[in-house]
Each structure stands twice: as structure tokens, then as C-alpha cells.
Design an enzyme around this catalytic site. Structure first.
Site, PDB file in Angstrom:
ATOM      1  N   GLU A  61       1.097  -1.180  -0.023  1.00 16.19           N
ATOM      2  CA  GLU A  61      -0.067  -0.042   0.002  1.00 16.19           C
ATOM      3  C   GLU A  61       0.903   1.257   0.125  1.00 16.19           C
ATOM      4  O   GLU A  61       1.943   1.254   0.681  1.00 16.19           O
ATOM      5  CB  GLU A  61      -0.728  -0.091   1.198  1.00 16.19           C
ATOM      6  CG  GLU A  61      -1.783   1.074   1.584  1.00 16.19           C
ATOM      7  CD  GLU A  61      -2.723   1.240   0.384  1.00 16.19           C
ATOM      8  OE1 GLU A  61      -2.485   1.450  -0.636  1.00 16.19           O
ATOM      9  OE2 GLU A  61      -3.985   1.758   0.723  1.00 16.19           O
TER      10      GLU A  61
ATOM     11  N   ASP B 180      -4.002   6.121   5.925  1.00 15.40           N
ATOM     12  CA  ASP B 180      -4.309   7.303   6.636  1.00 15.40           C
ATOM     13  C   ASP B 180      -5.455   6.931   7.566  1.00 15.40           C
ATOM     14  O   ASP B 180      -5.031   6.820   8.969  1.00 15.40           O
ATOM     15  CB  ASP B 180      -4.769   8.160   5.277  1.00 15.40           C
ATOM     16  CG  ASP B 180      -5.245   9.557   5.727  1.00 15.40           C
ATOM     17  OD1 ASP B 180      -4.771  10.018   6.576  1.00 15.40           O
ATOM     18  OD2 ASP B 180      -6.299  10.021   5.088  1.00 15.40           O
TER      19      ASP B 180
ATOM     20  N   LYS C 271       0.427   7.581   8.105  1.00 20.10           N
ATOM     21  CA  LYS C 271      -0.117   8.847   8.757  1.00 20.10           C
ATOM     22  C   LYS C 271      -0.985   8.613   9.985  1.00 20.10           C
ATOM     23  O   LYS C 271      -2.117   8.745  10.095  1.00 20.10           O
ATOM     24  CB  LYS C 271      -1.073   9.700   7.780  1.00 20.10           C
ATOM     25  CG  LYS C 271      -0.675  11.087   7.479  1.00 20.10           C
ATOM     26  CD  LYS C 271      -1.866  11.933   6.723  1.00 20.10           C
ATOM     27  CE  LYS C 271      -1.611  12.135   5.357  1.00 20.10           C
ATOM     28  NZ  LYS C 271      -2.737  12.439   4.513  1.00 20.10           N
TER      29      LYS C 271
END
Ligand code: IMP
Ligand code: MG
Length: 172
Positions: A97, A101, A129
């Protein structure tokens, strides 16, 4: 296109990190003929560099998940626009990937794949993230932790643009 771009991770840093990830994966999978499942489209550049750095027997497969419409906010729902074309039962699967997020895409995708009874299932992500996470996702092989900014380049897009950039940049 009037967006301003600032380099966050240079092409040299990316190269170094991809080599390190490949070393780890190679030592874990050298004799396992892993199946790398690339989540289109953002992970395509990462996959292309990673498999050449890996340099072990492996196979690749592609899925396309859509959670983002256009823009920079996740819709929160994962839909498989293109599903698996081959069986993964008893295979050693590594999902590739670009960026995790909120985690919703990968949370759903990993659950979907797990039901297909692979011999093992791991996740390799170029970027994480964590500040945005809504659901838990375990990243087995991680390249970079990035701040809560929208990033583009090295395959990663903003409204289909900027995938060609060799560096990972923050877009404003
Ligand atoms: P999640 O379901 O919220 O974890 O979103 C995952 C997907 O959203 C990623 O695979 C990317 O395609 C996209 N995405 C999340 N953050 C960014 C970003 O900063 N730039 C570009 N795409 C992103
Ligand atoms: Mg993606």
C-alpha cells in the site's frame, strides 16, 4: 494547476528505504514465493521498485480499492473496484500500500483477504499517517511516518495528478 509543492522525502531517501524494506522482506520470504498484492493505483511505483530490490521468486496481483472520491478527505467506505483475479488460499500474501491514513481501506481489505485463508497475511506500506487513524491497522513493514499533510509523488496522487514526481512532496 497552482498548487505549491515542497519536498518531504527525497528520491534518495526513498531509494534507501525501499532497499531496507526489501532486505527485511527478502530474509522473511526468500523461499516462500510470496504473492504481493498491490493496491492500485498509488502503490504501483513503490511495487515496481520494491520487487526489483527484492530479487527473490514472487508473484504479483492487483486490486483497486476506492475510498477517496476526488479531493483530500476519505469517504470512510472501502469498495473493491477491481477484485482479485487469482486464488490466495495457502499463499504467503503481502499487501503493498502507498499510504495508510484513516486506516479504513486497509482495515476492510485485510479482513476481506483474511477470509480467503492465505497461509500468512502481512502489510507493507510506504507511508503511515498515524495522526489520522480511525480504525486500527497493523503495518508489518513500514517505510516512513509522515505528518498530517496531504502528500503526492512517487505514485501518490491528488485528483490523479502528480504521480510522476520522483520525490514525495507536501501539496498546499
Ligand atoms: P484510508 O482508508 O483513509 O487509510 O486511506 C487510504 C488511501 O487514501 C491511500 O491508499 C491513498 O490512496 C489515499 N490517501 C490517504 N492520504 C493521502 C495523501 O496524503 N495523499 C494522497 N493520497 C492519500
Ligand atoms: Mg492507496
Amino acid at each position: 494547476m497552482n498548487n505549491s509543492l515542497k519536498v518531504l522525502i527525497s528520491r534518495e531517501e526513498i531509494k534507501e528505504t525501499v532497499l531496507k524494506l526489501a532486505e527485511k522482506i527478502r530474509s522473511d520470504y526468500a523461499d516462500k514465493m510470496p504473492l504481493l498484492i498491490c493496491v492500485l493505483k498509488g502503490s504501483s511505483v513503490f511495487l515496481a521498485d520494491l520487487i526489483r530490490a527484492l530479487d527473490i521468486p514472487l508473484e504479483v496481483e492487483f486490486v483497486r480499492a476506492s475510498s477517496y472520491g476526488s479531493g483530500t478527505e476519505s469517504s470512510g467506505k472501502m469498495k473493491l473496484v477491481q477484485g482479485l483475479k487469482s486464488a490466495i488460499k495457502n499463499r504467503h500474501v503481502i499487501v503493498i500500500e502507498d499510504i495508510v491514513d484513516t486506516g479504513q481501506t486497509l482495515f476492510s481489505l485485510m479482513a476481506y483477504l483474511k477470509k480467503k485463508k492465505p497461509a500468512s497475511l502481512k502489510l507493507c506500506a510506504l507511508a503511515d499517517k498515524p495522526s489520522r487513524r480511525k480504525v486500527p491497522v497493523n503495518i508489518d513493514y513500514l517505510g516512513f511516518t509522515v505528518p498530517n499533510k496531504f502528500i503526492v509523488g512517487y505514485g501518490i496522487d491528488f485528483n490523479e495528478q502528480y504521480r510522476y514526481l520522483p520525490d514525495i512532496c507536501i501539496i498546499e
